[in-house]
Design an enzyme around this catalytic site. Structure first.
Site, short mmCIF file in Angstrom:
data_model
loop_
_atom_site.label_atom_id
_atom_site.label_comp_id
_atom_site.label_asym_id
_atom_site.label_seq_id
_atom_site.Cartn_x
_atom_site.Cartn_y
_atom_site.Cartn_z
N CYS A 234 0.89 -1.17 0.00
CA CYS A 234 0.00 0.00 0.00
C CYS A 234 0.92 1.21 0.00
O CYS A 234 1.26 1.75 1.05
CB CYS A 234 -0.87 -0.01 1.25
SG CYS A 234 -2.01 -1.40 1.32
N ALA A 236 1.35 4.44 -1.78
CA ALA A 236 1.28 5.89 -2.02
C ALA A 236 1.07 6.65 -0.70
O ALA A 236 0.41 6.14 0.20
CB ALA A 236 0.13 6.18 -2.96
N ASN A 239 6.70 7.76 0.45
CA ASN A 239 7.90 8.09 1.23
C ASN A 239 8.67 6.83 1.63
O ASN A 239 9.90 6.79 1.57
CB ASN A 239 7.52 8.87 2.50
CG ASN A 239 7.35 10.35 2.20
OD1 ASN A 239 7.92 10.86 1.24
ND2 ASN A 239 6.56 11.02 3.01
N CYS A 359 -0.01 4.38 11.25
CA CYS A 359 0.12 5.60 12.06
C CYS A 359 -1.13 5.72 12.93
O CYS A 359 -1.68 6.79 13.12
CB CYS A 359 0.34 6.84 11.20
SG CYS A 359 -0.93 7.13 9.98
C1 LIG Z 1 -1.02 4.78 4.98
S1 LIG Z 1 -1.13 4.98 3.27
C2 LIG Z 1 0.44 4.42 2.71
C3 LIG Z 1 1.55 5.42 2.96
C4 LIG Z 1 2.82 5.01 2.25
N1 LIG Z 1 3.27 3.70 2.68
C5 LIG Z 1 3.94 6.03 2.48
O1 LIG Z 1 4.76 5.81 3.36
O2 LIG Z 1 3.99 7.02 1.79
C6 LIG Z 1 -2.16 3.67 2.80
C7 LIG Z 1 -2.36 3.53 1.30
O3 LIG Z 1 -3.01 2.29 1.07
C8 LIG Z 1 -3.77 2.43 -0.09
N2 LIG Z 1 -4.72 1.28 -0.13
C9 LIG Z 1 -5.84 1.10 0.58
N3 LIG Z 1 -6.40 -0.07 0.27
C10 LIG Z 1 -5.59 -0.66 -0.64
C11 LIG Z 1 -5.63 -1.90 -1.33
N4 LIG Z 1 -6.62 -2.78 -1.14
N5 LIG Z 1 -4.63 -2.18 -2.20
C12 LIG Z 1 -3.63 -1.29 -2.41
N6 LIG Z 1 -3.56 -0.10 -1.78
C13 LIG Z 1 -4.53 0.20 -0.91
C14 LIG Z 1 -4.41 3.78 0.05
O4 LIG Z 1 -4.82 4.29 -1.19
C15 LIG Z 1 -3.24 4.59 0.66
O5 LIG Z 1 -2.54 5.26 -0.33
#
Ligand SMILES: C[S@@+](CC[C@H](N)C(=O)[O-])C[C@H]1O[C@@H](n2cnc3c(N)ncnc32)[C@H](O)[C@@H]1O
Length: 466
Positions: A234, A236, A239, A359
């Site tokens: 996951c 986006a 970072n 987080c």
């Molecule tokens: C907490 S953020 C990730 C932050 C990222 N790891 C960073 O450090 O920049 C969680 C991400 O999970 C994605 N997400 C949620 N459900 C998902 C799924 N079933 N498959 C892939 N991505 C998913 C969301 O769109 C979101 O961008």
């Protein structure tokens, strides 16, 4: 897009540290940039006051469809700004229904604070909580520069380098234009809380990543060696992906997934700016990524940082302790997804080591998720004992939970965070080495405080692609 929705989107982006206010305003494509910038700036300035007024008036409880950031911008304009005038669209009648209550709450706040003008509420303000004392952590992007050069650049700009911190007390004492090297992570610089580096040339050029220390731990603890194949489930806004790429020295492969197209688009920009070349981005539901797909047959490392309540994020802890507390229904839904994602990740046949992070400070999204996934893996995985000297451990809800890490403004001077490292019970030797290296991160000797001038860090733009 109406100015209020645009402002709410920018505000949300700033709070989740997706970019600088200015950068997000320009990226919004809203025509009247000046108007948008002013509205977000002012809303931010009154953020704590608005949070208190909105919560006390019960606005979000009464209007379930109104999102918190939009509410904040609208209430700012209604009570403290220019008023809606011809703007406000469908939200105008809704907000006007609550106007009397909102005004009464603002008046009550002024009485409580003993002030008469709105402006004076800023001077008195709510007492800064521990979250506002979280220092500004800056990760040096080793794909583009090195810690020594970054330190020298700051020194030339009049910052005073205090050497490597020996502990939290050194960090707590930071002020003015002083900065330190983090005691644990060798590429992490620490500045006083109020330092804003969003417009700094090294940040703009991707040499620096503004990333909280707790959020740097997942990649550091996964510690994939250069050449390995890694999955960022996951990913986006990216970072942690860019941190993984730096650890890999761009050698090997990162398969990064996210199902949100918009977030992936900003991730692509971030990765390009950071000089990441070993990452394949895919707009895909991680749950639908097949463990038997041959493309992933060498993946030994997975980072899983799924969507969570964000209840540990500092900006949410400022005034209203309850503001970041998710409802029981939301928690259940989040935890169900997190557990499915974690159990799915553990089915990748070549996986040796996985870092799960959130987080969030809620047990339901953290220890409970890890416990359930471990049970489901029927003994194939266990929690790796990590960073024994880290002061804040997982809640003792099951045997071994103390191997998990927690973080908070009070205990670690970071945002609220949770990390668990899971390892396959039978590990081949190459992974054992990575694991041993990461179990107690031992930074290389800190760059000394020196008088001698060193070679300059390339000014952004002068060495494109470096
Ligand atoms: C907490 S953020 C990730 C932050 C990222 N790891 C960073 O450090 O920049 C969680 C991400 O999970 C994605 N997400 C949620 N459900 C998902 C799924 N079933 N498959 C892939 N991505 C998913 C969301 O769109 C979101 O961008």
């Amino acid at each position: 897009m109406a100015v209020y929705s645009a402002a709410a989107a920018v505000l949300a982006g700033v709070e989740s540290r997706q970019g600088s206010l200015k950068g997000l305003v320009y990226a919004s494509n809203f025509q009247n940039v000046k108007q948008l910038y002013a509205l977000v700036c002012e809303t931010q300035r009154y953020s704590a006051v608005l949070d208190a007024v909105i919560a006390n008036a019960g606005l979000l409880r009464a209007e379930k469809k109104l999102r918190p950031h939009l509410a904040k911008v609208l209430v700012y304009d209604l009570l403290l700004g220019k008023g809606f005038g011809g703007r406000g669209g469908r939200w105008k009648p809704l907000l006007e229904r609550h106007q009397a209550r909102l005004k009464a709450e603002l008046a009550r706040l002024k009485v409580r604070q003993g002030v008469s003008r709105n402006e004076d509420l800023l001077a008195v303000g709510p007492k800064p909580g521990p979250a506002s004392q979280v220092p500004r952590f800056v990760r040096v992007n080793t794909l583009k520069t090195c810690t020594e050069d970054a330190i020298d650049y700051f020194k030339r700009q009049g910052f005073s380098y205090q050497g490597q911190a020996s502990g939290l007390e050194d960090i707590r004492a930071l002020k003015g234009k002083c900065f330190l090297l983090d005691p644990l992570l060798p590429e992490l610089l620490v500045f006083p809380a109020q330092t804003d580096l969003h417009d700094h040339p090294l940040y703009q050029a991707g040499h620096l990543i503004l990333q909280d220390k707790a959020s740097c731990l997942p990649a550091a603890l996964l510690a994939p060696p250069p050449g390995s194949h890694v999955m960022d489930a996951c990913a986006a806004p990216g970072n942690k992906t860019s941190h993984l790429a730096a650890l890999l020295k761009n050698q090997g492969k990162i398969f990064a997934f996210d199902q949100d197209a918009k977030r992936l688009a900003s991730m692509a920009t971030l990765l390009a700016r950071a000089g990441v070349s070993c990452c394949e981005l895919a707009e895909q539901d991680f749950l639908a990524v097949s463990p038997s797909d041959q493309r992933y047959c060498q993946v030994q490392y997975i980072l899983l940082d799924p969507s969570c309540s964000g209840s540990g994020m500092p900006s949410r802890q400022l005034e209203e302790p309850e503001a970041g507390t998710p409802s029981p229904e939301r928690l259940r839904a989040l935890a169900a997804f997190q557990q499915r994602a974690l159990s799915h990740a553990l089915t990748f046949p070549t996986l040796q080591r996985l870092v799960y992070s959130t987080c969030s400070v809620c047990q339901e999204e953290n220890e409970d998720v890890v416990q359930a996934a471990l049970q489901q893996s029927s003994g194939a995985f266990r929690l790796a004992p990590i960073l024994p000297s880290w002061p804040h451990r997982g809640l003792g809800t099951f045997p071994g939970a103390e191997h998990c890490l927690r973080a908070s403004p009070e205990t670690t001077l970071t945002g609220g965070f949770f990390i668990a490292v899971l390892e396959r019970v039978e590990v081949p030797s190459s992974v054992s080495q990575a694991k041993a290296a990461a179990s107690e991160l031992t930074p290389s000797p800190a760059p000394k405080r020196r008088k001698r001038r060193r070679k300059a860090v390339a000014a952004p733009g002068t060495q494109p692609g470096k």
